[in-house]
Write a protein that holds these residues in place. Structure first.
Motif, PDB file in Angstrom:
ATOM      1  N   VAL A   1       0.786  -4.760   2.997  1.00 25.35           N
ATOM      2  CA  VAL A   1       2.057  -4.445   3.647  1.00 25.35           C
ATOM      3  C   VAL A   1       2.413  -3.004   3.294  1.00 25.35           C
ATOM      4  N   LEU A   2       3.031  -2.300   4.229  1.00 24.10           N
ATOM      5  CA  LEU A   2       3.395  -0.905   3.943  1.00 24.10           C
ATOM      6  C   LEU A   2       4.532  -0.430   4.842  1.00 24.10           C
ATOM      7  N   LEU A   3       5.110   0.672   4.410  1.00 23.47           N
ATOM      8  CA  LEU A   3       6.096   1.393   5.191  1.00 23.47           C
ATOM      9  C   LEU A   3       5.422   2.697   5.581  1.00 23.47           C
ATOM     10  N   GLY A   4       5.212   2.927   6.875  1.00 25.87           N
ATOM     11  CA  GLY A   4       4.460   4.121   7.245  1.00 25.87           C
ATOM     12  C   GLY A   4       4.560   4.448   8.715  1.00 25.87           C
ATOM     13  N   SER A   5       3.702   5.365   9.122  1.00 21.46           N
ATOM     14  CA  SER A   5       3.749   5.884  10.482  1.00 21.46           C
ATOM     15  C   SER A   5       3.194   4.878  11.492  1.00 21.46           C
TER      16      SER A   5
ATOM     17  N   LEU B   1       0.844  -1.211   0.000  1.00 18.41           N
ATOM     18  CA  LEU B   1       0.000   0.000   0.000  1.00 18.41           C
ATOM     19  C   LEU B   1       0.866   1.243   0.000  1.00 18.41           C
ATOM     20  N   GLY B   2       0.506   2.193  -0.860  1.00 21.78           N
ATOM     21  CA  GLY B   2       1.154   3.487  -0.863  1.00 21.78           C
ATOM     22  C   GLY B   2       1.555   3.910  -2.257  1.00 21.78           C
TER      23      GLY B   2
ATOM     24  N   TYR C   1      -1.038   3.774  11.305  1.00 18.76           N
ATOM     25  CA  TYR C   1      -1.575   2.530  10.738  1.00 18.76           C
ATOM     26  C   TYR C   1      -2.023   1.478  11.751  1.00 18.76           C
ATOM     27  N   PRO C   2      -1.474   1.410  12.967  1.00 19.31           N
ATOM     28  CA  PRO C   2      -1.976   0.392  13.907  1.00 19.31           C
ATOM     29  C   PRO C   2      -3.469   0.510  14.195  1.00 19.31           C
ATOM     30  N   ARG C   3      -4.034   1.717  14.065  1.00 21.40           N
ATOM     31  CA  ARG C   3      -5.481   1.870  14.334  1.00 21.40           C
ATOM     32  C   ARG C   3      -6.345   1.059  13.364  1.00 21.40           C
ATOM     33  N   PHE C   4      -5.760   0.697  12.224  1.00 18.08           N
ATOM     34  CA  PHE C   4      -6.506  -0.115  11.246  1.00 18.08           C
ATOM     35  C   PHE C   4      -6.174  -1.608  11.390  1.00 18.08           C
ATOM     36  N   GLY C   5      -5.326  -1.942  12.353  1.00 16.57           N
ATOM     37  CA  GLY C   5      -4.976  -3.349  12.574  1.00 16.57           C
ATOM     38  C   GLY C   5      -3.600  -3.748  12.076  1.00 16.57           C
ATOM     39  N   PHE C   6      -2.846  -2.785  11.516  1.00 16.37           N
ATOM     40  CA  PHE C   6      -1.500  -3.120  11.043  1.00 16.37           C
ATOM     41  C   PHE C   6      -0.589  -3.411  12.239  1.00 16.37           C
ATOM     42  N   VAL C   7       0.250  -4.431  12.065  1.00 16.87           N
ATOM     43  CA  VAL C   7       1.194  -4.856  13.111  1.00 16.87           C
ATOM     44  C   VAL C   7       2.594  -4.890  12.501  1.00 16.87           C
TER      45      VAL C   7
ATOM     46  N   ALA D   1       2.304  -4.819   8.498  1.00 16.69           N
ATOM     47  CA  ALA D   1       1.458  -5.677   7.664  1.00 16.69           C
ATOM     48  C   ALA D   1       0.092  -5.846   8.311  1.00 16.69           C
ATOM     49  N   LEU D   2      -0.895  -6.042   7.462  1.00 16.12           N
ATOM     50  CA  LEU D   2      -2.241  -6.381   7.917  1.00 16.12           C
ATOM     51  C   LEU D   2      -2.622  -7.707   7.265  1.00 16.12           C
ATOM     52  N   PRO D   3      -2.602  -8.807   8.033  1.00 14.08           N
ATOM     53  CA  PRO D   3      -3.066 -10.082   7.471  1.00 14.08           C
ATOM     54  C   PRO D   3      -4.577 -10.005   7.233  1.00 14.08           C
TER      55      PRO D   3
END
Ligand SMILES: CC(C)(COP(=O)(O)OP(=O)(O)OC[C@H]1O[C@@H](n2cnc3c(N)ncnc32)[C@H](O)[C@@H]1OP(=O)(O)O)[C@@H](O)C(=O)NCCC(=O)NCCS
Length: 166
Positions: free
Chosen positions: A109-113, A74-75, A117-123, A143-145
């Motif tokens: 998967v992304l490189l970000g803040s 993503l991005g 992004y954790p608020r959307f479930g990214f770990v 990443a967000l599985p």
């Protein structure tokens, strides 16, 4: 505001907004290359449109790989500076997640803040077996599985080719 797929005539407006969101960055150049890349996925290039038809934000996810498994990178994600902080970015990320799940993709998967992004479930990606192409990215590599994810999907992440030319 409505989230919809990008259409070809939107592109000048999208590129102008990404330039405004990242005035010093390479993101507009990257996005131009992603639009032309074989890893472009039309269903995952989304705009947020205001009721009067203006493009307020854009997000793109492109074909990427985790080891030999297809996944998404993503991005860039960008929102017009005057419209930031009012939920446009969140709506675009959530729409991307819904669309990716609907397409049966296993992970985004992304490189970000790490604030955003954790608020959307990214770990942290390494916590789900996805290795970073660049260890210096640290916890910013996330990443967000999705529903189709399974533990056999693991290995080193590889972005769409235009990311390698940055
Ligand atoms: C980052 C960005 C896409 C977020 O979209 P947005 O519509 O402004 O954000 P939302 O309204 O959905 O969410 C607001 C939240 O995001 C946070 N946020 C905004 N920009 C942020 C940034 N660059 N880094 C971390 N958090 C950010 C805000 O502090 C706010 O947090 P809160 O809900 O805890 O108060 C947008 O601000 C933008 O285009 N910024 C410039 C480009 C950029 O830095 N992109 C990098 C994405 S990692």
């Amino acid at each position: 505001m409505m989230i919809r797929r990008e259409r070809a005539p939107d592109r000048p407006e999208i590129l102008a907004l990404i330039e405004a969101a990242f005035p010093e960055g390479v993101e507009a150049h990257l996005l131009r290359e992603l639009f032309a890349a074989r890893e472009y996925i039309p269903e995952l290039s989304l705009v947020a449109e205001s009721p009067d038809g203006a493009v307020l934000g854009h997000v793109i996810s492109t074909r990427a790989w985790i080891g030999d498994n297809p996944a998404l990178g993503l991005g860039p994600l960008g929102v017009l500076p005057a419209r930031q902080g009012r939920g446009v970015g969140s709506a675009l990320v959530k729409a991307s997640i819904g669309a990716a799940n609907g397409l049966g993709e296993p992970a985004i998967v992304l490189l970000g803040s790490t604030e955003y992004y954790p608020r959307f479930g990214f770990v942290p990606a390494d916590s789900v077996g996805i290795a970073s192409p660049d260890p210096s990215w640290g916890s910013h590599f996330m990443a967000l599985p999705l529903a189709a994810f399974h533990p056999g999907i693991r290995g080193r992440f590889r972005y769409a080719e235009p990311f390698n030319r940055l």
